[in-house]
Scaffold this active site. Structure first.
Site, mmCIF file in Angstrom:
data_model
loop_
_atom_site.group_PDB
_atom_site.id
_atom_site.type_symbol
_atom_site.label_atom_id
_atom_site.label_comp_id
_atom_site.label_asym_id
_atom_site.label_seq_id
_atom_site.Cartn_x
_atom_site.Cartn_y
_atom_site.Cartn_z
ATOM 1 C CG ASP A 91 51.440 13.332 12.267
ATOM 2 O OD1 ASP A 91 50.471 12.776 12.826
ATOM 3 O OD2 ASP A 91 52.039 12.830 11.304
ATOM 4 C CB VAL A 92 46.976 13.958 16.206
ATOM 5 C CG1 VAL A 92 46.462 15.367 16.109
ATOM 6 C CG2 VAL A 92 46.358 13.053 15.147
ATOM 7 C CE LYS A 146 27.378 11.971 9.077
ATOM 8 N NZ LYS A 146 26.968 11.375 7.915
ATOM 9 C CG HIS A 176 24.823 18.517 10.613
ATOM 10 N ND1 HIS A 176 25.352 17.404 10.041
ATOM 11 C CD2 HIS A 176 23.998 19.062 9.683
ATOM 12 C CE1 HIS A 176 24.866 17.264 8.824
ATOM 13 N NE2 HIS A 176 24.050 18.256 8.585
ATOM 14 C CD GLU A 214 22.796 13.096 0.284
ATOM 15 O OE1 GLU A 214 23.754 13.770 0.636
ATOM 16 O OE2 GLU A 214 22.804 11.854 0.272
ATOM 17 C CG ASP A 233 27.287 8.666 4.968
ATOM 18 O OD1 ASP A 233 28.094 8.900 5.888
ATOM 19 O OD2 ASP A 233 27.128 9.433 3.991
ATOM 20 C CG HIS A 238 21.797 12.734 9.436
ATOM 21 N ND1 HIS A 238 22.484 13.338 10.454
ATOM 22 C CD2 HIS A 238 22.629 12.751 8.365
ATOM 23 C CE1 HIS A 238 23.679 13.714 10.017
ATOM 24 N NE2 HIS A 238 23.792 13.358 8.757
ATOM 25 C CE LYS A 338 25.847 9.549 -0.775
ATOM 26 N NZ LYS A 338 25.352 10.575 0.155
ATOM 27 C CE LYS A 343 20.899 20.509 -0.089
ATOM 28 N NZ LYS A 343 21.181 19.478 0.890
#
Ligand SMILES: NC(=O)c1ccc[n+]([C@@H]2O[C@H](COP(=O)([O-])OP(=O)(O)OC[C@H]3O[C@@H](n4cnc5c(N)ncnc54)[C@H](OP(=O)(O)O)[C@@H]3O)[C@@H](O)[C@H]2O)c1
Length: 478
Positions: A91-92, A146, A176, A214, A233, A238, A338, A343
């Site tokens: 547990d960090v 992120k 990514h 999406e 988000d 991105h 969304k 997509k």
């Protein structure tokens, strides 16, 4: 494939049980093993609070591969891969337990890559823990995901934490999208082809549209998403990253320092959207119930765990402008949402018509040159252009034609996965495909102003039906 100057690493995954680790990191690491890019003595050390031992972790990793790896698992590759797997229960938040982790880390002289696949509120704990056992020193490095904050101030707080324990050249901030083959190709496309290089400016380009659509909703993340919304988000990271790669001027050299410098210049030239221009330049939306792929899907406020009065946006369209010589006057439409009709991620570059065209009376918008860069699915490029329609009756009748390039036509294997590439880049100590602190903070500054203007002007979400294309700006755009 032969290993070029790649040394063995200990890849330490904090959050080994989580979605990111199972869905993305494990398949990416397996692919690196397959390509012989993980050295024999490398280790993958999973960390989490689960009551697992090494055998159980190995079982979970195989299960993840069975679910998320797109191809067949080769028994020989798996046998080599599984030899590298270790698990440590931690547990960090319990700093003193890091001393036990140290006992594992010191059994190998491998450089450590710590992957923070945990919620951002645990970054501080990991930094303190690694600092306490003095395993935060170079050449060890960290990879962080992120979202780096939800505002300029919170991102600065996270950077402050990271910088207390790690130097900038030890920190690899992942977006990514920057590891996607098609995104990487943007610079090649722009800077190696005169046909693109010479037209890449406001004299020739009418507008640019960057869309990330999406079909999924918020899945099981309603509470998380409702604190954030689509703009924080998706746009802050991105879409602004794609925008900066599309618009940055040519760097002196293609290295991390020069590329980042050019990207930051563009991000700093973004015209501020504030209370005076927010209404014309943005629209925020939220999906209602609709039909996607033949199935009825619920409205955002009817999703599992939802609050009925939420005003968070699941869709946003922003007109951005860049106030520099190259781009002044060109609108950049950033669209993401969304539960849309399909997509896809794509960039459309719409070219201006020729000022004095001998075909003027024939030319309609349908015949304008357009470059479409498909990021996903069906990665490729399409260019619309005009041809003469073969016709005995007419000498100059126009026909719209499309030049098509499809990645699948030139690549035999699968296209390299973004996480696989980015993990490999971090092993090579190359930060070109990672995002700098300054890029993130500059992006947040621009986004903060938009969100502040929505709040000050009390701009509510407009509703759009799930399964549609979303909304348009209040003024007409195509
Ligand atoms: N999933 C994605 O595709 C994706 C994409 C982009 C960014 N991200 C970011 O990546 C991070 C991880 O996302 P995720 O989707 O994998 O989340 P997740 O499924 O909730 O996993 C989070 C992991 O963090 C671990 N964790 C939480 N508190 C801990 C503690 N005190 N000590 C040790 N481990 C702890 C959990 O471990 P245990 O419960 O096992 O103890 C869990 O395995 C987040 O910051 C997310 O925003 C994820």
């Amino acid at each position: 494939m032969k290993i070029n100057n790649i040394q063995p690493y200990d890849i330490v995954i904090f959050g080994a049980k989580g979605d990111l680790s199972c869905r993305k990191l494990i398949p990416a690491l397996y692919n690196l093993e397959k390509k012989n890019l993980l050295c024999k003595n490398s280790r993958i050390i999973g960390i989490g609070r689960a009551n697992w031992n090494q055998n159980k972790y190995t079982e979970i990793v195989l299960k993840s591969l069975n679910i998320f790896y797109k191809n067949t698992i080769d028994i020989n590759i798996w046998n080599n891969f599984k030899e590298k797997l270790y698990f440590y229960k931690l547990d960090v938040t319990q700093t003193e337990k890091f001393f036990n982790l140290k006992n594992i880390l010191l059994t190998s002289s491998n450089t450590k890559i710590y992957y923070f696949a945990v919620p951002p509120n645990k970054f501080n704990n990991i930094c303190i823990g690694l600092g306490t056992i003095q395993y935060n020193k170079p050449p060890n490095k960290i990879i962080v995901e992120k979202p780096i904050g939800t505002s300029l101030q919170s991102s600065k707080n996270i950077h402050h934490t990271l910088n207390t324990y790690f130097k900038e050249d030890q920190i690899y901030r992942i977006d990514h999208y920057l590891g996607k083959e098609t995104i990487l190709n943007l610079l090649t496309l722009r800077f190696s082809n005169p046909i693109f290089y010479n037209i890449w400016n406001n004299k020739n380009i009418e507008y640019v549209k960057i869309s990330v659509s999406e079909t999924v909703g918020v899945e099981n993340r309603w509470n998380y998403f409702d604190e954030i919304g689509q703009t924080r988000d998706m746009v802050q990271n991105h879409l602004l990253q794609i925008l900066s790669l599309i618009t940055m001027s040519i760097p002196k050299q293609l290295n991390s320092k020069n590329i980042k410098k050019k990207k930051i210049q563009v991000l700093k030239s973004l015209r501020k959207i504030n209370t005076t221009n927010i209404y014309q330049n943005t629209i925020r939306g939220q999906y209602t119930s609709g039909v996607i792929d033949g199935k009825i899907v619920p409205a955002y406020i009817e999703e599992k765990g939802a609050k009925k009065n939420s005003d968070i946006e699941t869709f946003v369209l922003i007109q951005a402008n860049i106030d520099n010589e190259q781009w002044f006057g060109v609108p950049f439409y950033l669209k993401t949402g969304k539960r849309l009709d399909c997509k896809k991620t794509e960039i459309i570059i719409q070219l201006k018509n020729i000022t004095h065209s001998v075909f003027n009376h024939h030319i309609k918008n349908d015949y304008q040159n357009q470059i479409k860069i498909r990021i996903e699915p069906n990665e490729g490029i399409e260019i619309n252009f005009c041809n003469k329609k073969p016709d005995i009756n007419s000498k100059y009748k126009l026909k719209n034609s499309i030049l098509k390039f499809d990645y699948r036509d030139i690549i035999q294997d699968e296209i390299p996965d973004a996480y696989e590439r980015l993990l490999f880049e971090s092993m090579k100590n190359d930060q070109s495909l990672f995002v700098s602190k300054e890029e993130i903070e500059t992006s947040w500054e621009w986004i903060d102003s938009i969100i502040h203007a929505w709040q000050s002007n009390k701009i509510k979400v407009q509703l759009y039906k799930a399964g549609t294309k979303g909304l348009n700006l209040r003024k007409n755009i195509s």
